[in-house]
Motif scaffolding. Structure first.
Motif, PDB file in Angstrom:
ATOM      1  N   PHE A  98       0.843  -1.190   0.000  1.00  0.00           N
ATOM      2  CA  PHE A  98       0.000   0.000   0.000  1.00  0.00           C
ATOM      3  C   PHE A  98       0.887   1.251   0.000  1.00  0.00           C
ATOM      4  CE2 PHE A  98      -2.541  -3.383   1.796  1.00  0.00           C
ATOM      5  CZ  PHE A  98      -3.781  -3.183   1.229  1.00  0.00           C
ATOM      6  N   LEU A  99       0.663   2.101  -1.007  1.00  0.00           N
ATOM      7  CA  LEU A  99       1.376   3.370  -1.062  1.00  0.00           C
ATOM      8  C   LEU A  99       0.800   4.334  -0.024  1.00  0.00           C
ATOM      9  CD1 LEU A  99       1.631   3.828  -4.946  1.00  0.00           C
ATOM     10  CD2 LEU A  99       3.318   2.827  -3.379  1.00  0.00           C
ATOM     11  N   PRO A 100       1.545   5.367   0.348  1.00  0.00           N
ATOM     12  CA  PRO A 100       0.998   6.375   1.291  1.00  0.00           C
ATOM     13  C   PRO A 100      -0.310   6.971   0.797  1.00  0.00           C
ATOM     14  CG  PRO A 100       3.370   6.657   1.048  1.00  0.00           C
ATOM     15  CD  PRO A 100       2.971   5.616   0.044  1.00  0.00           C
ATOM     16  N   SER A 101      -0.484   7.107  -0.513  1.00  0.00           N
ATOM     17  CA  SER A 101      -1.743   7.643  -1.042  1.00  0.00           C
ATOM     18  C   SER A 101      -2.916   6.738  -0.702  1.00  0.00           C
ATOM     19  CB  SER A 101      -1.639   7.824  -2.560  1.00  0.00           C
ATOM     20  OG  SER A 101      -1.336   6.579  -3.195  1.00  0.00           O
ATOM     21  N   ALA A 102      -2.658   5.420  -0.649  1.00  0.00           N
ATOM     22  CA  ALA A 102      -3.716   4.482  -0.303  1.00  0.00           C
ATOM     23  C   ALA A 102      -4.111   4.640   1.158  1.00  0.00           C
ATOM     24  CB  ALA A 102      -3.269   3.052  -0.586  1.00  0.00           C
ATOM     25  N   LEU A 103      -3.112   4.814   2.041  1.00  0.00           N
ATOM     26  CA  LEU A 103      -3.411   4.993   3.457  1.00  0.00           C
ATOM     27  C   LEU A 103      -4.162   6.310   3.694  1.00  0.00           C
ATOM     28  CD1 LEU A 103      -0.054   3.740   4.968  1.00  0.00           C
ATOM     29  CD2 LEU A 103      -2.251   2.581   5.071  1.00  0.00           C
ATOM     30  N   GLU A 104      -3.805   7.371   2.988  1.00  0.00           N
ATOM     31  CA  GLU A 104      -4.505   8.635   3.132  1.00  0.00           C
ATOM     32  C   GLU A 104      -5.949   8.511   2.653  1.00  0.00           C
ATOM     33  OE1 GLU A 104      -2.300  11.563   1.040  1.00  0.00           O
ATOM     34  OE2 GLU A 104      -0.567  11.468   2.384  1.00  0.00           O
ATOM     35  N   ALA A 105      -6.153   7.796   1.522  1.00  0.00           N
ATOM     36  CA  ALA A 105      -7.516   7.614   1.024  1.00  0.00           C
ATOM     37  C   ALA A 105      -8.340   6.799   2.011  1.00  0.00           C
ATOM     38  CB  ALA A 105      -7.483   6.926  -0.342  1.00  0.00           C
ATOM     39  N   ALA A 106      -7.720   5.779   2.625  1.00  0.00           N
ATOM     40  CA  ALA A 106      -8.436   4.961   3.608  1.00  0.00           C
ATOM     41  C   ALA A 106      -8.781   5.778   4.837  1.00  0.00           C
ATOM     42  CB  ALA A 106      -7.598   3.736   3.980  1.00  0.00           C
ATOM     43  N   ALA A 107      -7.875   6.691   5.242  1.00  0.00           N
ATOM     44  CA  ALA A 107      -8.135   7.513   6.430  1.00  0.00           C
ATOM     45  C   ALA A 107      -9.272   8.493   6.198  1.00  0.00           C
ATOM     46  CB  ALA A 107      -6.860   8.267   6.817  1.00  0.00           C
ATOM     47  N   ASN A 108      -9.465   8.915   4.949  1.00  0.00           N
ATOM     48  CA  ASN A 108     -10.527   9.859   4.623  1.00  0.00           C
ATOM     49  C   ASN A 108     -11.855   9.169   4.309  1.00  0.00           C
ATOM     50  OD1 ASN A 108      -8.844  12.120   4.893  1.00  0.00           O
ATOM     51  ND2 ASN A 108      -8.072  11.843   2.788  1.00  0.00           N
ATOM     52  N   TYR A 109     -11.876   7.828   4.421  1.00  0.00           N
ATOM     53  CA  TYR A 109     -13.100   7.083   4.109  1.00  0.00           C
ATOM     54  C   TYR A 109     -13.774   6.704   5.414  1.00  0.00           C
ATOM     55  CZ  TYR A 109     -16.205   3.644   1.958  1.00  0.00           C
ATOM     56  OH  TYR A 109     -17.312   2.961   1.530  1.00  0.00           O
ATOM     57  N   HIS A 110     -15.062   7.001   5.527  1.00  0.00           N
ATOM     58  CA  HIS A 110     -15.802   6.691   6.755  1.00  0.00           C
ATOM     59  C   HIS A 110     -17.049   5.882   6.405  1.00  0.00           C
ATOM     60  CE1 HIS A 110     -13.239   9.516   8.853  1.00  0.00           C
ATOM     61  NE2 HIS A 110     -13.509  10.426   7.904  1.00  0.00           N
ATOM     62  N   GLY A 111     -17.427   5.016   7.297  1.00  0.00           N
ATOM     63  CA  GLY A 111     -18.644   4.224   7.109  1.00  0.00           C
ATOM     64  C   GLY A 111     -18.363   2.954   6.299  1.00  0.00           C
ATOM     65  N   GLY A 112     -19.466   2.353   5.888  1.00  0.00           N
ATOM     66  CA  GLY A 112     -19.356   1.120   5.102  1.00  0.00           C
ATOM     67  C   GLY A 112     -19.250  -0.116   5.970  1.00  0.00           C
ATOM     68  N   ASP A 113     -19.121  -1.285   5.284  1.00  0.00           N
ATOM     69  CA  ASP A 113     -19.057  -2.594   5.962  1.00  0.00           C
ATOM     70  C   ASP A 113     -17.610  -3.021   6.035  1.00  0.00           C
ATOM     71  OD1 ASP A 113     -19.307  -5.136   6.912  1.00  0.00           O
ATOM     72  OD2 ASP A 113     -20.836  -5.775   5.467  1.00  0.00           O
ATOM     73  N   LEU A 114     -16.984  -2.865   7.226  1.00  0.00           N
ATOM     74  CA  LEU A 114     -15.574  -3.211   7.377  1.00  0.00           C
ATOM     75  C   LEU A 114     -15.306  -4.700   7.116  1.00  0.00           C
ATOM     76  CD1 LEU A 114     -14.557  -1.075  10.488  1.00  0.00           C
ATOM     77  CD2 LEU A 114     -14.168  -0.585   8.069  1.00  0.00           C
ATOM     78  N   ASP A 115     -16.250  -5.558   7.476  1.00  0.00           N
ATOM     79  CA  ASP A 115     -16.065  -6.992   7.218  1.00  0.00           C
ATOM     80  C   ASP A 115     -15.968  -7.259   5.715  1.00  0.00           C
ATOM     81  OD1 ASP A 115     -16.156  -7.442   9.905  1.00  0.00           O
ATOM     82  OD2 ASP A 115     -18.277  -8.028   9.938  1.00  0.00           O
ATOM     83  N   ARG A 116     -16.820  -6.587   4.961  1.00  0.00           N
ATOM     84  CA  ARG A 116     -16.798  -6.766   3.502  1.00  0.00           C
ATOM     85  C   ARG A 116     -15.488  -6.235   2.924  1.00  0.00           C
ATOM     86  NH1 ARG A 116     -18.743 -10.054  -0.299  1.00  0.00           N
ATOM     87  NH2 ARG A 116     -19.400  -8.970  -2.203  1.00  0.00           N
TER      88      ARG A 116
END
Length: 404
Positions: free
Chosen positions: A273-291
């Motif tokens: 995972f590139l740093p851009s991926a971690l930043e995008a994940a940090a800015n994402y809220h909600g959804g089904d974490l199990d999925r």
């Protein structure tokens, strides 16, 4: 007899007729008389008389004729003298008589021989006919005996075969009954298995529903916690670095997408995972974490194997069939022609910008409430890795931009 007359005439001097003189010439030119210095006269036996000697017994007349012929032969063999003319004539007459008698006897002998031959042939024919009839009778008897023995043997074999058939039928009936019992038992087992499967499926559905509800509630708690922090004017602190090892991962229970990405990154080395991926994940809220966790596992287990281990595969089809997630290798031409859309898919990797169009889809909507998630990545052939540049919200497309 003409030969005898000619011989007698030739024996007279000057060819004088009979009775012309008493003197007879020397040897007879016909060979009937023996002259001085000549071989004795040889008269051949008639073929009929020779045959008669080996045939039936001759009659007394034939025996008398034979005796007269012998005397005549002896008379012809003597030397003729003068004054024998009368005697020669007498002998000539006697020869005529004997010739007629011999001819008659020959005819009688021929008839007798023919009759004997006919009788012999008839006897042979009767004997052959009797032998044929006897042979035919013996053949019929032998055939009847053979048929009787064959019928007896066939009857014995037929009886044995019928006994075997009865035994086989009994065994077949017993086997059929056993099969029926087994079929009934199998049906009962199947019914029980179906019931157990239904119960298991029902429990599994209930467990999945319960897990989804728990996950939904946990996600809702996390979302509400994040909103509460924002309302209080504080931004939650997020560590964008990967976990240091499995022990840290076990101690850290992910409560957000970025925590899942950090945990997943620390537990494996196939997906980077590139740093851009971690930043995008940090800015994402909600959804089904199990999925989302299932999608990351699918990237590690299936996508990596399809690309770097297996041959003769269609990644899009096989990834969907095995995981249930959609995969696309490219974006539409219209989307990539939009500069903002192209820039949103360009990430810094190994010192240069890389356009990443490969992406895995989780959900079909860009609405966070619906849980739409996109994972954009590239295949690093040299390092044999999946390099993720974005994991988070749905990136803009031509149609998505119009809808917003």
């Amino acid at each position: 007899m003409e030969t005898i007359r000619e011989s007698l005439a030739a024996s007279r001097p000057g060819g004088a007729p009979a009775g012309a003189g008493p003197d007879l010439p020397g040897p007879c030119e016909a060979g009937l008389f023996r002259a001085p210095g000549r071989p004795p006269l040889e008269v051949p036996w008639p073929e009929d008389l020779v045959a008669q000697e080996t045939g039936p017994r001759e009659s007394e007349a034939a025996a008398a004729a034979r005796a007269d012929l012998e005397r005549l032969r002896e008379g012809f063999s003597r030397r003729a003298g003068q004054g024998d003319t009368a005697r020669i004539a007498l002998l000539e007459a006697r020869c005529h008589e004997l010739e007629a008698k011999v001819a008659s006897l020959s005819e009688a002998l021929a008839r007798t021989t023919a009759a004997a031959t006919s009788q012999a042939r008839e006897a042979v024919a009767r004997a052959l006919d009797r032998e044929r009839r006897e042979g035919a009778r013996r053949e019929r008897e032998a055939l009847e005996r053979g048929r009787g023995q064959g019928r007896s043997l066939a009857s014995e074999r037929l009886g044995a075969a019928e006994a075997d058939a009865r035994s086989a039928r009994r065994e077949a009936r017993a086997a059929t009954a056993r099969i029926d019992d087994l079929v009934a038992e199998l049906a009962a087992v199947r019914d029980a298995g179906r019931q157990l499967e239904q119960e298991r499926a029902s429990r599994a559905r209930a467990e999945r529903d319960h897990a989804r509800e728990v996950s939904r509630l946990e996600n809702e708690v996390r979302r509400l916690g994040a909103e509460l922090a924002q309302l209080r004017g504080r931004e939650p602190e997020i560590d964008l670095g990967p976990v240091s090892g499995p022990l840290d991962a076990i101690r850290t229970i992910p409560h957000s997408l970025v925590e899942e990405v950090r945990l997943f990154s620390g537990l494996q080395d196939r997906v980077e995972f590139l740093p851009s991926a971690l930043e995008a994940a940090a800015n994402y809220h909600g959804g089904d974490l199990d999925r989302y966790w299932e999608a990351l596992i699918a990237m590690h287990d299936v996508m990596w194997s399809l690309k770097f281990q297996e041959a003769d595969v269609q990644i899009s089809r096989d990834f969907r069939d095995r995981t249930g997630f959609q995969y696309a290798a490219n974006e539409s031409r219209e989307t990539l022609e939009i500069e903002s859309c192209r820039r949103a898919r360009t990430f810094r990797y190994q010192g240069r910008d890389r356009l990443m169009t490969n992406h895995v889809k989780v959900g079909n909507s860009g609405n966070y409430a619906d849980g739409a998630l996109r994972i954009y990545f590239l295949f690093d052939e040299e390092r044999r890795k999946l390099v993720v540049g974005h994991v988070g919200r749905h990136l803009p497309t031509k149609s998505f931009m119009r809808s917003t």
